[in-house]
Design a protein around this motif. Structure first.
Motif, PDB file in Angstrom:
ATOM      1  N   LEU A   1      11.570   9.722   8.050  1.00 31.64           N
ATOM      2  CA  LEU A   1      10.468  10.250   8.846  1.00 31.64           C
ATOM      3  C   LEU A   1       9.131  10.032   8.138  1.00 31.64           C
ATOM      4  N   LEU A   2       9.092  10.247   6.832  1.00 33.52           N
ATOM      5  CA  LEU A   2       7.853  10.006   6.083  1.00 33.52           C
ATOM      6  C   LEU A   2       7.485   8.531   6.096  1.00 33.52           C
ATOM      7  N   THR A   3       8.499   7.663   5.943  1.00 33.70           N
ATOM      8  CA  THR A   3       8.230   6.222   5.927  1.00 33.70           C
ATOM      9  C   THR A   3       7.669   5.752   7.264  1.00 33.70           C
ATOM     10  N   VAL A   4       8.304   6.146   8.356  1.00 31.59           N
ATOM     11  CA  VAL A   4       7.855   5.667   9.663  1.00 31.59           C
ATOM     12  C   VAL A   4       6.491   6.259  10.023  1.00 31.59           C
ATOM     13  N   PHE A   5       6.254   7.519   9.633  1.00 29.88           N
ATOM     14  CA  PHE A   5       4.958   8.145   9.933  1.00 29.88           C
ATOM     15  C   PHE A   5       3.832   7.420   9.210  1.00 29.88           C
ATOM     16  N   PHE A   6       3.962   7.245   7.897  1.00 28.90           N
ATOM     17  CA  PHE A   6       2.886   6.629   7.122  1.00 28.90           C
ATOM     18  C   PHE A   6       2.764   5.138   7.431  1.00 28.90           C
ATOM     19  N   PHE A   7       3.870   4.466   7.716  1.00 30.49           N
ATOM     20  CA  PHE A   7       3.802   3.044   8.068  1.00 30.49           C
ATOM     21  C   PHE A   7       2.992   2.847   9.347  1.00 30.49           C
ATOM     22  N   ILE A   8       3.289   3.643  10.366  1.00 29.98           N
ATOM     23  CA  ILE A   8       2.572   3.509  11.634  1.00 29.98           C
ATOM     24  C   ILE A   8       1.121   3.917  11.465  1.00 29.98           C
ATOM     25  N   TRP A   9       0.874   5.015  10.777  1.00 27.70           N
ATOM     26  CA  TRP A   9      -0.498   5.515  10.616  1.00 27.70           C
ATOM     27  C   TRP A   9      -1.349   4.523   9.824  1.00 27.70           C
ATOM     28  N   PHE A  10      -0.829   4.033   8.697  1.00 23.70           N
ATOM     29  CA  PHE A  10      -1.591   3.098   7.873  1.00 23.70           C
ATOM     30  C   PHE A  10      -1.924   1.836   8.653  1.00 23.70           C
TER      31      PHE A  10
ATOM     32  N   TRP B   1      -4.144  14.640  -1.970  1.00 20.13           N
ATOM     33  CA  TRP B   1      -4.516  14.143  -0.644  1.00 20.13           C
ATOM     34  C   TRP B   1      -3.285  13.930   0.236  1.00 20.13           C
ATOM     35  N   VAL B   2      -2.215  13.457  -0.369  1.00 19.98           N
ATOM     36  CA  VAL B   2      -1.029  13.098   0.400  1.00 19.98           C
ATOM     37  C   VAL B   2      -0.143  14.303   0.684  1.00 19.98           C
ATOM     38  N   GLU B   3      -0.110  15.261  -0.234  1.00 25.19           N
ATOM     39  CA  GLU B   3       0.809  16.393  -0.085  1.00 25.19           C
ATOM     40  C   GLU B   3       0.618  17.186   1.205  1.00 25.19           C
ATOM     41  N   PRO B   4      -0.624  17.466   1.646  1.00 26.81           N
ATOM     42  CA  PRO B   4      -0.761  18.192   2.920  1.00 26.81           C
ATOM     43  C   PRO B   4      -0.121  17.460   4.100  1.00 26.81           C
ATOM     44  N   ILE B   5      -0.187  16.127   4.092  1.00 28.29           N
ATOM     45  CA  ILE B   5       0.413  15.362   5.189  1.00 28.29           C
ATOM     46  C   ILE B   5       1.924  15.378   5.075  1.00 28.29           C
ATOM     47  N   ILE B   6       2.437  15.295   3.835  1.00 27.18           N
ATOM     48  CA  ILE B   6       3.887  15.373   3.626  1.00 27.18           C
ATOM     49  C   ILE B   6       4.404  16.729   4.109  1.00 27.18           C
TER      50      ILE B   6
ATOM     51  N   LEU C   1       0.831  -1.205   0.000  1.00 27.17           N
ATOM     52  CA  LEU C   1       0.000   0.000   0.000  1.00 27.17           C
ATOM     53  C   LEU C   1       0.868   1.259   0.000  1.00 27.17           C
ATOM     54  N   LEU C   2       1.908   1.264   0.818  1.00 30.75           N
ATOM     55  CA  LEU C   2       2.819   2.409   0.860  1.00 30.75           C
ATOM     56  C   LEU C   2       3.536   2.594  -0.471  1.00 30.75           C
ATOM     57  N   LEU C   3       3.975   1.498  -1.084  1.00 24.26           N
ATOM     58  CA  LEU C   3       4.653   1.596  -2.374  1.00 24.26           C
ATOM     59  C   LEU C   3       3.730   2.148  -3.449  1.00 24.26           C
ATOM     60  N   VAL C   4       2.503   1.657  -3.474  1.00 30.73           N
ATOM     61  CA  VAL C   4       1.537   2.133  -4.468  1.00 30.73           C
ATOM     62  C   VAL C   4       1.283   3.622  -4.285  1.00 30.73           C
ATOM     63  N   VAL C   5       1.069   4.048  -3.044  1.00 39.76           N
ATOM     64  CA  VAL C   5       0.762   5.451  -2.778  1.00 39.76           C
ATOM     65  C   VAL C   5       1.926   6.355  -3.149  1.00 39.76           C
ATOM     66  N   PHE C   6       3.117   6.016  -2.674  1.00 39.07           N
ATOM     67  CA  PHE C   6       4.245   6.933  -2.858  1.00 39.07           C
ATOM     68  C   PHE C   6       4.828   6.872  -4.262  1.00 39.07           C
TER      69      PHE C   6
ATOM     70  N   ALA D   1       9.985  17.747  10.872  1.00 34.42           N
ATOM     71  CA  ALA D   1      11.386  17.685  10.446  1.00 34.42           C
ATOM     72  C   ALA D   1      12.123  19.007  10.648  1.00 34.42           C
ATOM     73  N   LYS D   2      11.607  20.082  10.086  1.00 32.13           N
ATOM     74  CA  LYS D   2      12.319  21.363  10.140  1.00 32.13           C
ATOM     75  C   LYS D   2      12.559  21.865  11.565  1.00 32.13           C
ATOM     76  N   PRO D   3      11.554  21.862  12.458  1.00 33.91           N
ATOM     77  CA  PRO D   3      11.799  22.385  13.818  1.00 33.91           C
ATOM     78  C   PRO D   3      12.833  21.579  14.606  1.00 33.91           C
ATOM     79  N   ASN D   4      12.971  20.290  14.308  1.00 33.41           N
ATOM     80  CA  ASN D   4      13.872  19.440  15.094  1.00 33.41           C
ATOM     81  C   ASN D   4      15.213  19.160  14.422  1.00 33.41           C
ATOM     82  N   LEU D   5      15.269  19.288  13.106  1.00 38.07           N
ATOM     83  CA  LEU D   5      16.486  18.940  12.380  1.00 38.07           C
ATOM     84  C   LEU D   5      17.141  20.137  11.690  1.00 38.07           C
ATOM     85  N   GLY D   6      16.436  21.257  11.647  1.00 31.36           N
ATOM     86  CA  GLY D   6      17.007  22.444  11.040  1.00 31.36           C
ATOM     87  C   GLY D   6      17.288  22.271   9.558  1.00 31.36           C
ATOM     88  N   HIS D   7      18.421  22.790   9.103  1.00 31.07           N
ATOM     89  CA  HIS D   7      18.739  22.748   7.676  1.00 31.07           C
ATOM     90  C   HIS D   7      19.107  21.348   7.189  1.00 31.07           C
ATOM     91  N   LYS D   8      19.274  20.399   8.089  1.00 34.68           N
ATOM     92  CA  LYS D   8      19.609  19.025   7.703  1.00 34.68           C
ATOM     93  C   LYS D   8      18.361  18.149   7.533  1.00 34.68           C
TER      94      LYS D   8
END
Length: 377
Positions: A221-230, A193-198, A167-172, A206-213
């Motif tokens: 982060l995207l993989t673990v978020f969507f894997f857990i949520w799905f 549908w997916v872009e607002p979540i990305i 499912l994740l492969l198909v979506v992304f 990502a930005k507040p915790n990792l800064g420019h990196k």
């Protein structure tokens, strides 16, 4: 690229679809609960008064545990492939060969070896049955003492894991192709549908915790978020292809936590390790005292991630099942007038928890990684 228009024009659509999906899940949960309740009550009325008291704990744990079959509805099950390594040989058969027995009373003979299943675990069968008709030797705690083969079976959780990966492969892949084809244009279709979540993961995690990196760690982060949520959402669907408790399995949450641990450790810079082992500006006696604590903290952080996700998802399922079990505890169908609405209400809360737990795991992972890669000022 300014994507704020995505939120402005798609937000109402997201609310409508999420509401409809929530209603669908809640109605399904209520219907399944009523069917299971009526079936169980019919069995209860036919039993003798000497039957021991209904045990909520065993009932709930049985339903959230992994299994070698996939329950469809009523007495309909889909048997999953069983793959065992026993006495140097690979033995394969289907769970249907056990005839849905889970009390070690049905023996399956395959390749000259005999197997039974008890509490979703497969054992070598005893030569003769005990006084209860079970082909296992039980100890004083009623646990089997028979040897077990190595079990590499395709269980319900494994099937759900593979399903979520597909499912994740198909979506992304679909969204990635849309970005290539519509470069510089407004999102359309699944991409919208997916872009607002990305963007949510990027801008609020990502930005507040990792800064420019942040770009370096966005794929994880995207993989673990969507894997857990799905998988959290699939666990709330009471019928195929849902019904598994994947994110409520501590082995799964442990693997996710170990990955976060490895990403953190292998990306830690010299300032990160210097703070743990030397702590500049701290008196030497305090360094000796604090260094073991800082070192232990490296391991307690992923452990907290593992337990938090496992406990919250499992607790929600147990609470719903416990509310339904009140019908059997009081041995009255009238209790369902209160227990089922409460179970549906908790099911609705679980929809929010499914998203919140994915968010918490991801933001804490980003925080731990950010602490490891932060530049010294």
């Amino acid at each position: 690229m300014d994507c704020s228009h995505v939120f402005e024009f798609k937000f109402n659509r997201l609310i409508v679809v999420f509401t409809l999906f929530s209603m669908f899940l809640l109605v399904s949960l209520g219907a399944k609960a009523q069917v299971d309740t009526l079936h169980k009550v019919e069995e209860t009325h036919g039993e003798t008064a000497e039957k021991k008291k209904f045990e909520i704990g065993k009932f709930a744990l049985h339903h959230i545990a992994d299994s070698h079959s996939w329950h469809v509805i009523g007495e309909t099950y889909i048997g999953l492939p069983i793959v065992l390594f026993a006495d140097g040989k690979v033995v394969t058969f289907n769970d249907n060969d056990f005839n849905h027995d889970n009390d070690a009373k049905v023996v399956v003979e395959k390749d000259g070896q005999r197997f039974v299943k008890m509490h979703e675990k497969i054992y070598f069968a005893s030569a003769t049955a005990n006084e209860h008709g079970q082909y296992v030797e039980l100890n004083e705690k009623h646990h089997p003492e028979n040897k077990r083969p190595l079990d590499f079976s395709l269980t319900k959780n494994t099937c759900t894991l593979l399903l979520s990966v597909v499912l994740l492969l198909v979506v992304f892949i679909s969204v990635g192709n849309s970005y290539k084809k519509r470069h510089g244009k407004s999102p359309k279709g699944l991409q919208s549908w997916v872009e607002p979540i990305i963007l949510f993961v990027r801008d609020d995690i990502a930005k507040p915790n990792l800064g420019h990196k942040y770009e370096r760690f966005m794929p994880y982060l995207l993989t673990v978020f969507f894997f857990i949520w799905f998988n959290n959402m699939l666990g709330l669907v009471p019928f195929l292809p849902g019904g598994a408790n994947l994110t409520g399995n501590i082995a799964v949450t442990m693997v996710l936590a170990v990955i976060t641990f490895l990403v953190t450790v292998f990306n830690g810079n010299k300032h990160y390790w210097k703070h743990i082992f030397w702590m500049p500006g701290v008196p030497v006696p305090m360094k000796i005292f604090l260094m073991p604590l800082e070192l232990i903290g490296i391991f307690t952080k992923p452990i907290a991630l593992m337990i938090r996700l496992f406990a919250n998802i499992t607790a929600g399922h147990i609470l719903v099942l416990s509310l339904i079990c009140l019908i059997f505890v009081f041995n009255s169908i009238w209790v369902s007038a209160a227990s089922i609405p409460f179970a549906i209400f908790i099911g609705g809360i679980e929809l929010m928890v499914a998203f919140i737990q994915a968010f918490i795991f991801t933001i804490l992972s980003a925080l731990f990684i950010g602490m490891a890669v932060e530049e010294h000022h």
